[in-house]
Motif scaffolding. Structure first.
Motif, PDB file in Angstrom:
ATOM      1  N   THR A 249      -3.168  -8.325  15.344  1.00 16.17           N
ATOM      2  CA  THR A 249      -2.690  -7.392  14.336  1.00 16.17           C
ATOM      3  C   THR A 249      -2.077  -8.160  13.180  1.00 16.17           C
ATOM      4  O   THR A 249      -1.406  -9.168  13.368  1.00 16.17           O
ATOM      5  CB  THR A 249      -1.618  -6.435  14.899  1.00 16.17           C
ATOM      6  OG1 THR A 249      -0.523  -7.203  15.383  1.00 16.17           O
ATOM      7  CG2 THR A 249      -2.166  -5.560  16.006  1.00 16.17           C
ATOM      8  N   VAL A 250      -2.342  -7.676  12.006  1.00 10.12           N
ATOM      9  CA  VAL A 250      -1.726  -8.182  10.781  1.00 10.12           C
ATOM     10  C   VAL A 250      -1.436  -6.963   9.923  1.00 10.12           C
ATOM     11  O   VAL A 250      -2.312  -6.120   9.717  1.00 10.12           O
ATOM     12  CB  VAL A 250      -2.668  -9.150  10.019  1.00 10.12           C
ATOM     13  CG1 VAL A 250      -2.082  -9.514   8.664  1.00 10.12           C
ATOM     14  CG2 VAL A 250      -2.943 -10.398  10.825  1.00 10.12           C
ATOM     15  N   GLU A 251      -0.222  -6.846   9.472  1.00 14.10           N
ATOM     16  CA  GLU A 251       0.139  -5.725   8.609  1.00 14.10           C
ATOM     17  C   GLU A 251      -0.083  -6.121   7.153  1.00 14.10           C
ATOM     18  O   GLU A 251       0.234  -7.243   6.752  1.00 14.10           O
ATOM     19  CB  GLU A 251       1.611  -5.351   8.808  1.00 14.10           C
ATOM     20  CG  GLU A 251       1.911  -4.775  10.174  1.00 14.10           C
ATOM     21  CD  GLU A 251       1.198  -3.449  10.420  1.00 14.10           C
ATOM     22  OE1 GLU A 251       1.139  -2.621   9.491  1.00 14.10           O
ATOM     23  OE2 GLU A 251       0.693  -3.260  11.538  1.00 14.10           O
ATOM     24  N   LEU A 252      -0.619  -5.196   6.380  1.00 17.93           N
ATOM     25  CA  LEU A 252      -0.732  -5.433   4.946  1.00 17.93           C
ATOM     26  C   LEU A 252       0.670  -5.457   4.352  1.00 17.93           C
ATOM     27  O   LEU A 252       1.579  -4.782   4.842  1.00 17.93           O
ATOM     28  CB  LEU A 252      -1.549  -4.334   4.270  1.00 17.93           C
ATOM     29  CG  LEU A 252      -3.028  -4.270   4.607  1.00 17.93           C
ATOM     30  CD1 LEU A 252      -3.685  -3.102   3.879  1.00 17.93           C
ATOM     31  CD2 LEU A 252      -3.736  -5.559   4.254  1.00 17.93           C
ATOM     32  N   SER A 253       0.846  -6.214   3.293  1.00 16.62           N
ATOM     33  CA  SER A 253       2.151  -6.284   2.641  1.00 16.62           C
ATOM     34  C   SER A 253       2.503  -4.939   2.026  1.00 16.62           C
ATOM     35  O   SER A 253       1.629  -4.109   1.758  1.00 16.62           O
ATOM     36  CB  SER A 253       2.126  -7.353   1.544  1.00 16.62           C
ATOM     37  OG  SER A 253       1.269  -6.945   0.488  1.00 16.62           O
ATOM     38  N   ARG A 254       3.781  -4.726   1.807  1.00 14.46           N
ATOM     39  CA  ARG A 254       4.228  -3.483   1.150  1.00 14.46           C
ATOM     40  C   ARG A 254       3.594  -3.373  -0.231  1.00 14.46           C
ATOM     41  O   ARG A 254       3.256  -2.284  -0.673  1.00 14.46           O
ATOM     42  CB  ARG A 254       5.753  -3.479   1.036  1.00 14.46           C
ATOM     43  CG  ARG A 254       6.437  -3.275   2.368  1.00 14.46           C
ATOM     44  CD  ARG A 254       7.944  -3.368   2.294  1.00 14.46           C
ATOM     45  NE  ARG A 254       8.487  -2.520   1.244  1.00 14.46           N
ATOM     46  CZ  ARG A 254       9.667  -2.700   0.697  1.00 14.46           C
ATOM     47  NH1 ARG A 254      10.443  -3.687   1.092  1.00 14.46           N
ATOM     48  NH2 ARG A 254      10.110  -1.898  -0.240  1.00 14.46           N
ATOM     49  N   PHE A 255       3.428  -4.506  -0.900  1.00 15.06           N
ATOM     50  CA  PHE A 255       2.831  -4.482  -2.232  1.00 15.06           C
ATOM     51  C   PHE A 255       1.373  -4.015  -2.162  1.00 15.06           C
ATOM     52  O   PHE A 255       0.953  -3.169  -2.941  1.00 15.06           O
ATOM     53  CB  PHE A 255       2.918  -5.870  -2.896  1.00 15.06           C
ATOM     54  CG  PHE A 255       2.475  -5.863  -4.324  1.00 15.06           C
ATOM     55  CD1 PHE A 255       3.347  -5.479  -5.333  1.00 15.06           C
ATOM     56  CD2 PHE A 255       1.187  -6.232  -4.676  1.00 15.06           C
ATOM     57  CE1 PHE A 255       2.940  -5.468  -6.660  1.00 15.06           C
ATOM     58  CE2 PHE A 255       0.772  -6.218  -5.998  1.00 15.06           C
ATOM     59  CZ  PHE A 255       1.653  -5.837  -6.991  1.00 15.06           C
ATOM     60  N   ALA A 256       0.607  -4.563  -1.225  1.00 13.41           N
ATOM     61  CA  ALA A 256      -0.805  -4.184  -1.106  1.00 13.41           C
ATOM     62  C   ALA A 256      -0.942  -2.715  -0.723  1.00 13.41           C
ATOM     63  O   ALA A 256      -1.774  -1.994  -1.293  1.00 13.41           O
ATOM     64  CB  ALA A 256      -1.508  -5.067  -0.073  1.00 13.41           C
ATOM     65  N   ASN A 257      -0.138  -2.263   0.223  1.00 14.85           N
ATOM     66  CA  ASN A 257      -0.170  -0.845   0.589  1.00 14.85           C
ATOM     67  C   ASN A 257       0.201   0.025  -0.608  1.00 14.85           C
ATOM     68  O   ASN A 257      -0.442   1.037  -0.880  1.00 14.85           O
ATOM     69  CB  ASN A 257       0.779  -0.561   1.754  1.00 14.85           C
ATOM     70  CG  ASN A 257       0.196  -0.948   3.084  1.00 14.85           C
ATOM     71  OD1 ASN A 257      -0.997  -0.815   3.315  1.00 14.85           O
ATOM     72  ND2 ASN A 257       1.034  -1.436   3.976  1.00 14.85           N
ATOM     73  N   GLY A 258       1.252  -0.366  -1.303  1.00 17.66           N
ATOM     74  CA  GLY A 258       1.701   0.402  -2.464  1.00 17.66           C
ATOM     75  C   GLY A 258       0.681   0.416  -3.587  1.00 17.66           C
ATOM     76  O   GLY A 258       0.469   1.437  -4.245  1.00 17.66           O
ATOM     77  N   TRP A 259       0.039  -0.726  -3.811  1.00 19.52           N
ATOM     78  CA  TRP A 259      -0.990  -0.821  -4.849  1.00 19.52           C
ATOM     79  C   TRP A 259      -2.110   0.174  -4.567  1.00 19.52           C
ATOM     80  O   TRP A 259      -2.590   0.874  -5.460  1.00 19.52           O
ATOM     81  CB  TRP A 259      -1.544  -2.240  -4.900  1.00 19.52           C
ATOM     82  CG  TRP A 259      -2.527  -2.485  -6.000  1.00 19.52           C
ATOM     83  CD1 TRP A 259      -3.843  -2.146  -6.027  1.00 19.52           C
ATOM     84  CD2 TRP A 259      -2.273  -3.135  -7.244  1.00 19.52           C
ATOM     85  NE1 TRP A 259      -4.429  -2.550  -7.199  1.00 19.52           N
ATOM     86  CE2 TRP A 259      -3.489  -3.165  -7.960  1.00 19.52           C
ATOM     87  CE3 TRP A 259      -1.141  -3.715  -7.819  1.00 19.52           C
ATOM     88  CZ2 TRP A 259      -3.590  -3.737  -9.228  1.00 19.52           C
ATOM     89  CZ3 TRP A 259      -1.264  -4.286  -9.072  1.00 19.52           C
ATOM     90  CH2 TRP A 259      -2.476  -4.288  -9.765  1.00 19.52           C
TER      91      TRP A 259
END
Length: 150
Positions: A87-97
């Motif tokens: 598992t790897v979580e996307l960064s908050r920035f990538a999710n927000g983008w």
């Protein structure tokens, strides 16, 4: 295994962002003039509203392309990790983008950033990433949460 992929990806992401901002600075800086100890002398660190507004339209689009490439790399790393059982979580920035700009073309995002600096000339010292995050991405994420969507 996931950690190995992540350790490899971070330098790649950083290089992609720097490559995407190559045209976004006021003056040409030779490699000999850039000090590794002084991050504020790099084109990326200098990407504030003054630099943004003086950049060519193509440089602005190239910058956003670099950001999007970095996020695509992040998504690819997540996909590979999941395929291998990790598992790897996307960064908050990538999710927000993805939330803020999912239906917007790059020229529309450029216009949005241009409009911010035009309407707020006293804030031209703010870094472009700060403006993107605090003025565009975070409000879109907050609105999405209130609406109950992701």
């Amino acid at each position: 295994m996931t950690l190995k992929i992540f350790k490899f990806a971070m330098p790649v992401l950083a290089l992609m962002l720097i490559a995407g901002t190559a045209g976004c600075h006021r003056e040409q800086v030779s490699p000999q003039k850039v000090s590794l100890e002084s991050a504020e002398n790099t084109p990326m660190a200098a990407l504030d509203g003054f630099v943004w507004q003086s950049s060519t339209p193509q440089s602005k689009l190239d910058f956003l392309l670099g950001v999007e490439c970095a996020m695509a790399m992040e998504a690819a790393i997540k996909q590979v990790a999941e395929e291998r059982g990790g598992t790897v979580e996307l960064s908050r920035f990538a999710n927000g983008w993805q939330i803020a700009f999912r239906d917007k073309a790059r020229p529309d995002i450029v216009r949005q950033i241009d409009e911010f600096y035009t309407q707020n000339p006293e804030q031209r010292k703010r870094h472009v990433f700060d403006v993107i995050w605090t003025e565009m991405v975070r409000p879109a994420v907050d609105a999405s949460r209130k609406a109950g969507t992701k």
